[in-house]
Design a protein around this motif. Sequence first.
Motif, PDB file in Angstrom:
ATOM      1  N   GLY A   1       0.772  -1.178  -0.063  1.00 37.33           N
ATOM      2  CA  GLY A   1      -0.019  -0.063   0.246  1.00 37.33           C
ATOM      3  C   GLY A   1       0.910   1.225   0.139  1.00 37.33           C
ATOM      4  N   GLY A   2       0.131   2.539   0.065  1.00 41.15           N
ATOM      5  CA  GLY A   2       0.820   3.845  -0.047  1.00 41.15           C
ATOM      6  C   GLY A   2       1.554   3.918   1.324  1.00 41.15           C
ATOM      7  N   TYR A   3       0.977   3.468   2.369  1.00 40.66           N
ATOM      8  CA  TYR A   3       1.559   3.750   3.755  1.00 40.66           C
ATOM      9  C   TYR A   3       2.147   2.233   4.460  1.00 40.66           C
ATOM     10  N   GLU A   4       1.312   1.440   4.342  1.00 46.52           N
ATOM     11  CA  GLU A   4       1.740  -0.120   4.832  1.00 46.52           C
ATOM     12  C   GLU A   4       1.948  -1.115   3.961  1.00 46.52           C
ATOM     13  N   ASN A   5       2.921  -2.064   4.208  1.00 50.18           N
ATOM     14  CA  ASN A   5       2.923  -3.160   3.437  1.00 50.18           C
ATOM     15  C   ASN A   5       2.619  -4.353   4.261  1.00 50.18           C
ATOM     16  N   GLY A   6       2.149  -5.433   3.955  1.00 53.42           N
ATOM     17  CA  GLY A   6       1.952  -6.781   5.010  1.00 53.42           C
ATOM     18  C   GLY A   6       1.280  -7.679   4.475  1.00 53.42           C
TER      19      GLY A   6
ATOM     20  N   GLY B   1       5.756   5.207  15.167  1.00 57.81           N
ATOM     21  CA  GLY B   1       6.975   5.911  15.721  1.00 57.81           C
ATOM     22  C   GLY B   1       6.916   7.292  15.544  1.00 57.81           C
ATOM     23  N   SER B   2       8.094   7.864  16.046  1.00 62.79           N
ATOM     24  CA  SER B   2       8.464   9.410  15.509  1.00 62.79           C
ATOM     25  C   SER B   2       8.907   9.466  14.168  1.00 62.79           C
ATOM     26  N   GLY B   3       8.614  10.574  13.483  1.00 64.50           N
ATOM     27  CA  GLY B   3       9.257  10.802  12.170  1.00 64.50           C
ATOM     28  C   GLY B   3       8.125  11.548  11.412  1.00 64.50           C
ATOM     29  N   THR B   4       8.296  11.583  10.028  1.00 65.79           N
ATOM     30  CA  THR B   4       7.496  12.366   9.187  1.00 65.79           C
ATOM     31  C   THR B   4       6.547  11.506   8.625  1.00 65.79           C
ATOM     32  N   TYR B   5       5.208  11.893   8.459  1.00 62.30           N
ATOM     33  CA  TYR B   5       4.034  11.195   7.737  1.00 62.30           C
ATOM     34  C   TYR B   5       3.577  11.996   6.514  1.00 62.30           C
ATOM     35  N   ARG B   6       3.869  11.528   5.366  1.00 62.97           N
ATOM     36  CA  ARG B   6       3.528  12.496   4.279  1.00 62.97           C
ATOM     37  C   ARG B   6       2.242  11.815   3.648  1.00 62.97           C
TER      38      ARG B   6
ATOM     39  N   ALA C   1      -4.713   6.117  -0.170  1.00 66.03           N
ATOM     40  CA  ALA C   1      -3.780   5.523  -0.452  1.00 66.03           C
ATOM     41  C   ALA C   1      -3.960   4.364  -1.566  1.00 66.03           C
ATOM     42  N   PRO C   2      -3.284   4.204  -2.545  1.00 65.93           N
ATOM     43  CA  PRO C   2      -3.293   3.195  -3.553  1.00 65.93           C
ATOM     44  C   PRO C   2      -2.780   1.818  -2.908  1.00 65.93           C
ATOM     45  N   GLY C   3      -3.278   0.643  -3.245  1.00 64.16           N
ATOM     46  CA  GLY C   3      -3.026  -0.426  -2.958  1.00 64.16           C
ATOM     47  C   GLY C   3      -2.928  -1.648  -4.252  1.00 64.16           C
ATOM     48  N   LEU C   4      -1.700  -2.582  -4.059  1.00 62.34           N
ATOM     49  CA  LEU C   4      -1.779  -3.568  -4.801  1.00 62.34           C
ATOM     50  C   LEU C   4      -1.625  -4.875  -4.103  1.00 62.34           C
ATOM     51  N   GLY C   5      -2.610  -5.971  -4.383  1.00 63.18           N
ATOM     52  CA  GLY C   5      -2.560  -7.083  -3.599  1.00 63.18           C
ATOM     53  C   GLY C   5      -2.330  -8.159  -4.549  1.00 63.18           C
TER      54      GLY C   5
END
Length: 165
Positions: free
Chosen positions: A35-40, A96-101, A155-159
């Motif tokens: 996905g655009g933010y998570e892979n799993g 966690g801490s960091g930048t989320y675009r 977010a786009p996703g490919l499965g």
Amino acid sequence: MKNTTYCLLIAVAFLFSAKRSNAQDYKVAAGLKFGGYENGISGKYFMDKNIALEGLLGFRQGGIVFTGLYEIHQEAFNVPALKFYYGFGGHIGSVGSGTYRTFSGNDYIYTKPQLLLGGDGVIGLEYLIPQSPIAVSLDLNPRVELATGPFFDLAPGLGIKYVFK
């Protein structure tokens, strides 16, 4: 905003071109989702011929997110192996801490770990490759982040899934 508008127009076009399906070609599937933010990993279970529950366990930089979706499937473009699906659900996780675009290009900076909690939608296409146990999907996942927002994101996703008939 312009990209979001184009994505939503394409999704609506899929909705109006879809035809009701007589039956889904499998009962259970398990696989990977990028996905655009998570892979799993993902799992899908059909409760009846058109209604499915999908669970996703996504990993992202410094975090993990569980998403649950209720999906309605229909035959698309008069192609029995191609299904149009749409639905809704929710997610919970942490980052966690960091930048989320975000998809729109806005940055959210987290200085400490954050809870993620919100509502999700899904709209997409899934193709079951004939004479194989493999299904491939492409979708859009609009989401509302409530715990660290509120803000809207897309977010786009490919499965790719292995299906159990």
